[in-house]
Design a protein around this motif. Structure first.
Motif, PDB file in Angstrom:
ATOM      1  N   ARG A  74       0.836  -1.201   0.000  1.00  0.00           N
ATOM      2  CA  ARG A  74       0.000   0.000   0.000  1.00  0.00           C
ATOM      3  C   ARG A  74       0.868   1.246   0.000  1.00  0.00           C
ATOM      4  NH1 ARG A  74      -5.280  -1.628   3.449  1.00  0.00           N
ATOM      5  NH2 ARG A  74      -6.394  -1.398   1.492  1.00  0.00           N
ATOM      6  N   THR A  93      -3.626   3.862   0.893  1.00  0.00           N
ATOM      7  CA  THR A  93      -4.448   3.549  -0.274  1.00  0.00           C
ATOM      8  C   THR A  93      -3.728   2.538  -1.174  1.00  0.00           C
ATOM      9  OG1 THR A  93      -3.518   5.403  -1.515  1.00  0.00           O
ATOM     10  CG2 THR A  93      -5.547   5.820  -0.268  1.00  0.00           C
ATOM     11  N   ASP A  94      -4.501   1.904  -2.050  1.00  0.00           N
ATOM     12  CA  ASP A  94      -3.936   0.985  -3.025  1.00  0.00           C
ATOM     13  C   ASP A  94      -3.505   1.749  -4.267  1.00  0.00           C
ATOM     14  OD1 ASP A  94      -4.597  -1.075  -1.335  1.00  0.00           O
ATOM     15  OD2 ASP A  94      -5.891  -2.118  -2.755  1.00  0.00           O
ATOM     16  N   PRO A 133      -1.004   1.178  -8.064  1.00  0.00           N
ATOM     17  CA  PRO A 133      -0.871   0.167  -9.108  1.00  0.00           C
ATOM     18  C   PRO A 133      -0.199  -1.125  -8.620  1.00  0.00           C
ATOM     19  CG  PRO A 133      -0.172   2.309  -9.938  1.00  0.00           C
ATOM     20  CD  PRO A 133      -0.415   2.462  -8.469  1.00  0.00           C
ATOM     21  N   THR A 157      -2.677  -3.184  -6.644  1.00  0.00           N
ATOM     22  CA  THR A 157      -3.670  -3.773  -7.553  1.00  0.00           C
ATOM     23  C   THR A 157      -3.114  -5.042  -8.191  1.00  0.00           C
ATOM     24  OG1 THR A 157      -4.632  -1.603  -7.967  1.00  0.00           O
ATOM     25  CG2 THR A 157      -5.096  -3.319  -9.588  1.00  0.00           C
ATOM     26  N   LYS A 158      -1.846  -5.009  -8.609  1.00  0.00           N
ATOM     27  CA  LYS A 158      -1.208  -6.188  -9.198  1.00  0.00           C
ATOM     28  C   LYS A 158      -1.093  -7.310  -8.174  1.00  0.00           C
ATOM     29  CE  LYS A 158       1.556  -3.853 -12.705  1.00  0.00           C
ATOM     30  NZ  LYS A 158       2.908  -3.490 -13.138  1.00  0.00           N
ATOM     31  N   ARG A 160      -2.974  -7.815  -5.553  1.00  0.00           N
ATOM     32  CA  ARG A 160      -4.316  -8.377  -5.301  1.00  0.00           C
ATOM     33  C   ARG A 160      -4.684  -9.406  -6.370  1.00  0.00           C
ATOM     34  NH1 ARG A 160      -7.352  -6.122  -1.406  1.00  0.00           N
ATOM     35  NH2 ARG A 160      -6.698  -4.103  -0.573  1.00  0.00           N
ATOM     36  N   ALA A 161      -4.376  -9.100  -7.628  1.00  0.00           N
ATOM     37  CA  ALA A 161      -4.677 -10.036  -8.722  1.00  0.00           C
ATOM     38  C   ALA A 161      -3.851 -11.315  -8.599  1.00  0.00           C
ATOM     39  CB  ALA A 161      -4.425  -9.368 -10.075  1.00  0.00           C
TER      40      ALA A 161
END
Length: 137
Positions: free
Chosen positions: A45, A50-51, A53, A56-57, A59-60
């Motif tokens: 983070r 906050t999240d 880029p 986000t990667k 998390r995927a």
């Protein structure tokens, strides 16, 4: 990657898994070999929580990993763990050049230590559980 003993007392570096087409295969193999109760994935983070880029990667990738494992996968905030790992390596006598090959595994151990400490102090699992569509854990 890092692991800890069953009592959650000692976390230790295992290996560095390079990002790429076979990274999940390598992680799945290590999980199979070490048979953990759960897998903790560091969530990078932003300092404001906050999240971005990178988060986000992650998390995927964590969702893809969770779909391949039979143990829960949890995302745990990893802010400042690389700094902590670097400090520990420096205190252990490792120069900056020597740290490069060790820093990711040492940071993984710091993330795991943080997760275990949070669980112990709160009495609940740390971070957030990664859900797998169509499966109830």
């Amino acid at each position: 990657m890092a692991a800890c003993d069953r009592d959650g007392v000692l976390a230790y570096p295992l290996d560095t898994v390079l990002a790429g087409p076979t990274e999940l295969d390598r992680v799945v193999a290590l999980v199979s070999e070490h048979e953990p109760l759960e897998v903790v994935v560091g969530l990078p983070r932003s300092l404001d929580g906050t999240d971005g880029p990178a988060a986000t990667k992650v998390r995927a990738r964590a969702a893809a990993l969770a779909a391949r494992l039979d143990v829960p996968v949890r995302l745990v905030d990893e802010r400042l763990t690389t700094v902590t790992a670097s400090r520990r390596l420096r205190e252990g006598g490792k120069k900056a050049k020597q740290q490069r090959s060790l820093i990711d595994a040492a940071a993984a151990a710091a993330i795991l230590e943080q997760a275990v400490a949070l669980e112990r102090s709160r009495g609940t699992a740390p971070g957030e559980l990664v859900s797998v569509p169509g499966r109830s854990d």
